[in-house]
Write a protein that holds these residues in place. Structure first.
Motif, PDB file in Angstrom:
ATOM      1  N   ILE A 140     -26.571 -61.392  24.583  1.00 23.97           N
ATOM      2  CA  ILE A 140     -26.282 -61.515  26.017  1.00 23.97           C
ATOM      3  C   ILE A 140     -24.826 -61.224  26.365  1.00 23.97           C
ATOM      4  N   GLN A 141     -23.937 -61.254  25.385  1.00 23.97           N
ATOM      5  CA  GLN A 141     -22.538 -60.900  25.611  1.00 23.97           C
ATOM      6  C   GLN A 141     -22.324 -59.386  25.548  1.00 23.97           C
ATOM      7  N   ASN A 142     -23.369 -58.658  25.169  1.00 26.70           N
ATOM      8  CA  ASN A 142     -23.251 -57.215  24.967  1.00 26.70           C
ATOM      9  C   ASN A 142     -24.285 -56.491  25.831  1.00 26.70           C
ATOM     10  N   PRO A 143     -23.901 -56.026  27.003  1.00 23.00           N
ATOM     11  CA  PRO A 143     -24.864 -55.349  27.865  1.00 23.00           C
ATOM     12  C   PRO A 143     -25.384 -54.040  27.279  1.00 23.00           C
ATOM     13  N   HIS A 144     -24.672 -53.446  26.329  1.00 26.68           N
ATOM     14  CA  HIS A 144     -25.115 -52.201  25.707  1.00 26.68           C
ATOM     15  C   HIS A 144     -26.378 -52.401  24.884  1.00 26.68           C
ATOM     16  N   CYS A 145     -26.555 -53.611  24.358  1.00 31.96           N
ATOM     17  CA  CYS A 145     -27.682 -53.819  23.448  1.00 31.96           C
ATOM     18  C   CYS A 145     -29.018 -53.616  24.157  1.00 31.96           C
ATOM     19  N   TYR A 146     -29.102 -53.920  25.441  1.00 34.73           N
ATOM     20  CA  TYR A 146     -30.367 -53.765  26.166  1.00 34.73           C
ATOM     21  C   TYR A 146     -30.824 -52.314  26.148  1.00 34.73           C
ATOM     22  N   SER A 147     -29.966 -51.413  26.558  1.00 33.32           N
ATOM     23  CA  SER A 147     -30.353 -50.002  26.604  1.00 33.32           C
ATOM     24  C   SER A 147     -30.444 -49.411  25.205  1.00 33.32           C
ATOM     25  N   GLU A 148     -29.581 -49.831  24.293  1.00 29.74           N
ATOM     26  CA  GLU A 148     -29.619 -49.282  22.940  1.00 29.74           C
ATOM     27  C   GLU A 148     -30.890 -49.684  22.202  1.00 29.74           C
ATOM     28  N   LEU A 153     -40.839 -57.954  20.623  1.00 29.67           N
ATOM     29  CA  LEU A 153     -40.175 -59.046  21.334  1.00 29.67           C
ATOM     30  C   LEU A 153     -38.829 -59.280  20.675  1.00 29.67           C
ATOM     31  N   THR A 154     -37.775 -58.867  21.356  1.00 34.41           N
ATOM     32  CA  THR A 154     -36.434 -58.953  20.782  1.00 34.41           C
ATOM     33  C   THR A 154     -35.511 -59.712  21.724  1.00 34.41           C
ATOM     34  N   ALA A 155     -34.642 -60.491  21.146  1.00 28.70           N
ATOM     35  CA  ALA A 155     -33.642 -61.209  21.946  1.00 28.70           C
ATOM     36  C   ALA A 155     -32.401 -60.336  22.071  1.00 28.70           C
ATOM     37  N   PRO A 156     -31.801 -60.318  23.247  1.00 29.17           N
ATOM     38  CA  PRO A 156     -30.584 -59.522  23.420  1.00 29.17           C
ATOM     39  C   PRO A 156     -29.354 -60.268  22.941  1.00 29.17           C
ATOM     40  N   LEU A 200     -42.201 -53.032  24.897  1.00 28.44           N
ATOM     41  CA  LEU A 200     -40.926 -53.658  24.556  1.00 28.44           C
ATOM     42  C   LEU A 200     -40.606 -54.778  25.541  1.00 28.44           C
ATOM     43  N   ILE A 201     -40.354 -55.962  24.995  1.00 28.47           N
ATOM     44  CA  ILE A 201     -39.959 -57.127  25.790  1.00 28.47           C
ATOM     45  C   ILE A 201     -38.614 -57.597  25.255  1.00 28.47           C
ATOM     46  N   ILE A 202     -37.618 -57.651  26.132  1.00 29.26           N
ATOM     47  CA  ILE A 202     -36.297 -58.152  25.755  1.00 29.26           C
ATOM     48  C   ILE A 202     -36.107 -59.475  26.481  1.00 29.26           C
ATOM     49  N   SER A 203     -36.056 -60.555  25.706  1.00 28.24           N
ATOM     50  CA  SER A 203     -35.978 -61.888  26.297  1.00 28.24           C
ATOM     51  C   SER A 203     -35.090 -62.792  25.449  1.00 28.24           C
ATOM     52  N   PRO A 204     -34.222 -63.565  26.075  1.00 32.99           N
ATOM     53  CA  PRO A 204     -33.403 -64.505  25.305  1.00 32.99           C
ATOM     54  C   PRO A 204     -34.189 -65.733  24.830  1.00 32.99           C
ATOM     55  N   LYS A 216     -33.847 -68.682  19.120  1.00 33.79           N
ATOM     56  CA  LYS A 216     -34.133 -67.857  20.306  1.00 33.79           C
ATOM     57  C   LYS A 216     -35.496 -68.240  20.879  1.00 33.79           C
ATOM     58  N   GLY A 217     -35.866 -69.506  20.735  1.00 31.53           N
ATOM     59  CA  GLY A 217     -37.140 -69.992  21.266  1.00 31.53           C
ATOM     60  C   GLY A 217     -38.310 -69.872  20.307  1.00 31.53           C
ATOM     61  N   GLN A 218     -38.086 -69.353  19.114  1.00 28.34           N
ATOM     62  CA  GLN A 218     -39.185 -69.202  18.150  1.00 28.34           C
ATOM     63  C   GLN A 218     -39.857 -70.550  17.873  1.00 28.34           C
ATOM     64  N   GLU A 219     -39.060 -71.609  17.853  1.00 31.45           N
ATOM     65  CA  GLU A 219     -39.595 -72.938  17.545  1.00 31.45           C
ATOM     66  C   GLU A 219     -40.561 -73.436  18.618  1.00 31.45           C
ATOM     67  N   ASN A 220     -40.551 -72.832  19.798  1.00 31.41           N
ATOM     68  CA  ASN A 220     -41.457 -73.224  20.880  1.00 31.41           C
ATOM     69  C   ASN A 220     -42.589 -72.222  21.093  1.00 31.41           C
ATOM     70  N   PHE A 221     -42.685 -71.206  20.253  1.00 31.58           N
ATOM     71  CA  PHE A 221     -43.758 -70.232  20.371  1.00 31.58           C
ATOM     72  C   PHE A 221     -45.077 -70.927  20.076  1.00 31.58           C
ATOM     73  N   GLU A 222     -46.061 -70.716  20.931  1.00 34.77           N
ATOM     74  CA  GLU A 222     -47.327 -71.445  20.822  1.00 34.77           C
ATOM     75  C   GLU A 222     -48.205 -71.001  19.658  1.00 34.77           C
ATOM     76  N   GLY A 223     -48.017 -69.792  19.169  1.00 31.59           N
ATOM     77  CA  GLY A 223     -48.841 -69.292  18.078  1.00 31.59           C
ATOM     78  C   GLY A 223     -48.209 -69.544  16.726  1.00 31.59           C
ATOM     79  N   GLU A 224     -48.623 -68.737  15.761  1.00 29.73           N
ATOM     80  CA  GLU A 224     -48.135 -68.876  14.384  1.00 29.73           C
ATOM     81  C   GLU A 224     -46.925 -67.988  14.162  1.00 29.73           C
TER      82      GLU A 224
END
Length: 154
Positions: free
Chosen positions: A73-81, A68-71, A98-102, A120-128
Motif C-alpha cells: 500500500i506504500q507503493n502505488p506502482h505495485c498495483y499496475s505492475e 488474490l494478491t495484497a498490494p 485478478l483481485i488486489i486486496s489488502p 493480510k487477512g489469511q487467518e480470517n479466510f473462511e475456506g482452507e
C-alpha cells in the motif's frame, strides 16, 4: 454442479519475490525500501512450475480460480505492475480474475493458496488455507497432486 472457488497468491507463490527483491536492491542500494521504486513487481520471475500449475487449475472444470494478491500500500506502482505481470505471464483471462486486496479474509471461497498464514487477512479466510512452501505443500507439484486427489471422483 457448484465449483470450488480457489484463490492463488502472487508474491512467494506465483512469483519469486525474494530473487526479484535482491536484484532490485542491488540496482537501488541507496534506498531503504527499494520495493518502492518502480520496476520490482513487473520484473519478478515465475516460481518453478507456477505458470503451468495455475493454467491447470484454471482449466479444471470443477474449479473457479482467481489471483488474490495484497498490494504494497506504500507503493502505488505495485498495483499496475502486478496487473501487467499477470497479463504477460498468464494472459488476459487471468487478468479478468485478478483481485488486489489488502485483506484476503474478505473473499468468500473454498481454498486460498498462499505462502503466509497471517498478516493480510489469511487467518480470517473462511475456506482452507493451502500454505504454499510449507509441509505437505512444499512446491507446485504437491499442490496439484492435492487437487488431483481431491477432484478425482468429480
Amino acid at each position: 454442479m457448484a465449483k470450488y472457488i480457489v484463490y492463488v497468491d502472487m508474491d512467494h507463490t506465483l512469483c519469486d519475490y525474494d530473487e526479484g527483491f535482491g536484484r532490485h536492491q542491488l540496482k537501488h542500494p541507496e534506498l531503504k525500501y527499494p520495493q518502492s521504486e518502480p520496476g520490482l513487481y513487473i520484473s519478478l520471475k515465475p516460481l518453478p512450475n507456477a505458470i503451468e500449475s495455475f493454467e491447470w487449475l484454471m482449466k479444471h472444470p470443477a474449479l473457479d480460480v482467481y489471483i488474490l494478491t495484497a498490494p504494497s500500500i506504500q507503493n502505488p506502482h505495485c498495483y499496475s505492475e502486478k496487473r501487467i505481470w499477470v497479463e504477460e505471464h498468464l494472459g488476459m483471462e487471468a487478468v479478468r480474475r485478478l483481485i488486489i486486496s489488502p485483506n484476503k479474509g474478505l473473499n468468500k471461497g473454498h481454498y486460498l493458496i498462499d505462502d503466509c498464514a497471517i498478516g493480510k487477512g489469511q487467518e480470517n479466510f473462511e475456506g482452507e488455507l493451502i500454505q504454499y512452501g510449507f509441509g505437505r505443500f512444499k512446491d507446485w507439484k504437491s499442490v496439484i497432486s492435492f487437487f488431483k486427489e481431491k477432484l478425482a471422483g468429480e
